[in-house]
Design an enzyme around this catalytic site. Sequence first.
Site, PDB file in Angstrom:
ATOM      1  N   CYS A 112       0.828  -1.212   0.000  1.00 11.12           N
ATOM      2  CA  CYS A 112       0.000   0.000   0.000  1.00 11.12           C
ATOM      3  C   CYS A 112       0.863   1.263   0.000  1.00 11.12           C
ATOM      4  O   CYS A 112       1.418   1.616  -1.026  1.00 11.12           O
ATOM      5  CB  CYS A 112      -0.979  -0.042   1.172  1.00 11.12           C
ATOM      6  N   HIS A 137      -2.964  -5.466   1.725  1.00  7.74           N
ATOM      7  CA  HIS A 137      -2.241  -5.621   2.990  1.00  7.74           C
ATOM      8  C   HIS A 137      -2.192  -7.064   3.479  1.00  7.74           C
ATOM      9  O   HIS A 137      -2.949  -7.433   4.375  1.00  7.74           O
ATOM     10  CB  HIS A 137      -2.928  -4.796   4.073  1.00  7.74           C
ATOM     11  N   GLU A 158      -0.334  -8.245   5.544  1.00  8.47           N
ATOM     12  CA  GLU A 158      -0.007  -8.234   6.980  1.00  8.47           C
ATOM     13  C   GLU A 158      -1.256  -8.119   7.855  1.00  8.47           C
ATOM     14  O   GLU A 158      -1.168  -8.296   9.068  1.00  8.47           O
ATOM     15  CB  GLU A 158       0.984  -7.094   7.286  1.00  8.47           C
TER      16      GLU A 158
END
Lengths: 295, 192
Positions: free
Chosen positions: B77, B174, B176
């Site tokens: 991002c 994302h 994560e």
Amino acid sequence: MEQQTGTFAVKKGLAQMLKGGVIMDVVTPEHARIAEDAGAVAVMALERVPADIRASGGVARMSDPELIIQIKQAVSIPVMAKCRIGHFVEAQILESLEIDYIDESEVLTPADESHHINKHAFKVPFVCGCRNIGEALRRIGEGAAMIRTKGEAGTGDVVEAVRHARTVLGEIRRLQNMPEEELMTFAKENGAPYELVLETRQLGRLPVVNFAAGGIATPADAALMMQLGVDGVFVGSGIFKSGDPARRAAAIVKATTHFRDAHILAEVSRNLGEPMVGRQISSIPQGELIAGRGW
Amino acid sequence: MRIGVLALQGDFIEHITTLKRIGVEASEVRLPGQLEGLNGLIIPGGESTTIGKLAVAYNLMEPLRAFARERAIWGTCAGAIFLSKDAHRDQPLLGVMDIVVERNAFGRQIFSFEVDLPAPYLKPVDPSGRPYHAVFIRAPLIEAVSGSAQVLDQLPDGRIVSALQGRLLATSFHPELTADDRYHRYFVELAR
């Protein structure tokens, strides 16, 4: 799978993107640009900073949508705005303005003295204030996707921010060391949803991002809150009520990143000009304190 | 194998947690000296303007460009924006990937979304070939790739959301933020 919007993961996710950053109160598009140039991760658009709300008294409400729209147009970073506690129509209006985050805030005059907004009913995420773990988990139970400790807004005195952060983080540590049979009583005594108590214990932290707010005025204040264990900081009156807002804003951003590096903290704290004058919380009459708002 | 995560601002702890879960040593990078001894670097999600300004202020721009010439970097991002050559806006960019990005391309936060991507290139780390569930937060789009950059993922309408150039990886979304660690395992192989 079709695209899904407004899920809890994306609401909470935006707060995760703000971590390690500084969210600044701004009252004009010009302020918003200064904040963005200084490295703010988001701005809070409002008509008056808390210090001025405190000084002028009267009822404090959601800002004029025109001001919010102008601030949105001025910057590329997320824009937040405040609605009154329990005022779900102000929240509906802010959602229609496509604001990025709503702060259901005790800094404004509460619209409901028993209930907060059902934040699950919105696609826009909410941040709410807390002084302790019960208040934090009740807000999350209502759908808040981000929490901030309240501090005492508009004072420039960090003592309440420290008290609230130490309280919340201390209660989490206590929860982690508690035998299982005590958890229901903990939930009962703190007025906290049981499932969220279990989740917090398992994670060792609140289930959503937790910033500090209320009284942060210097780079050292920001680093203090970060070292205590919060995820980032809100700075309200502390920047634009100071002598050199651009410089102070940039210094607080750097201090929030390098919060454990005393050499960098010393460097960024040099020659910042006058801080906001501030008001010692112990000198404020009980009835004028705002952190107690919220149920 | 040691992977650094740029820790100027953003969700760097989420990346570090995922790396540790898959058994990879991970460390926070805030100053140029902390790039030493790393096999790869992740630039996390966050605010690209904030990350860029702090990278300039702490003299990280040239060391990061030098790192990109020799070792693997993955930007998620804001990190993808920071790797790009052009983001249609005056802000510090590393410019090491031949991609052009459009920030906040899907609109404001209420349009942030989750969606499944086919992600066939993840098969080497997980032969099941199941789709990859991706989370997009005020996400950028990759408008164009050029030079040796290649498209990895596209939305069903063809819009580009990830790209690979040598050992440089950019994703609009994302990994994560989810429990699925296939993307991190893919990057670790890239860094090896």
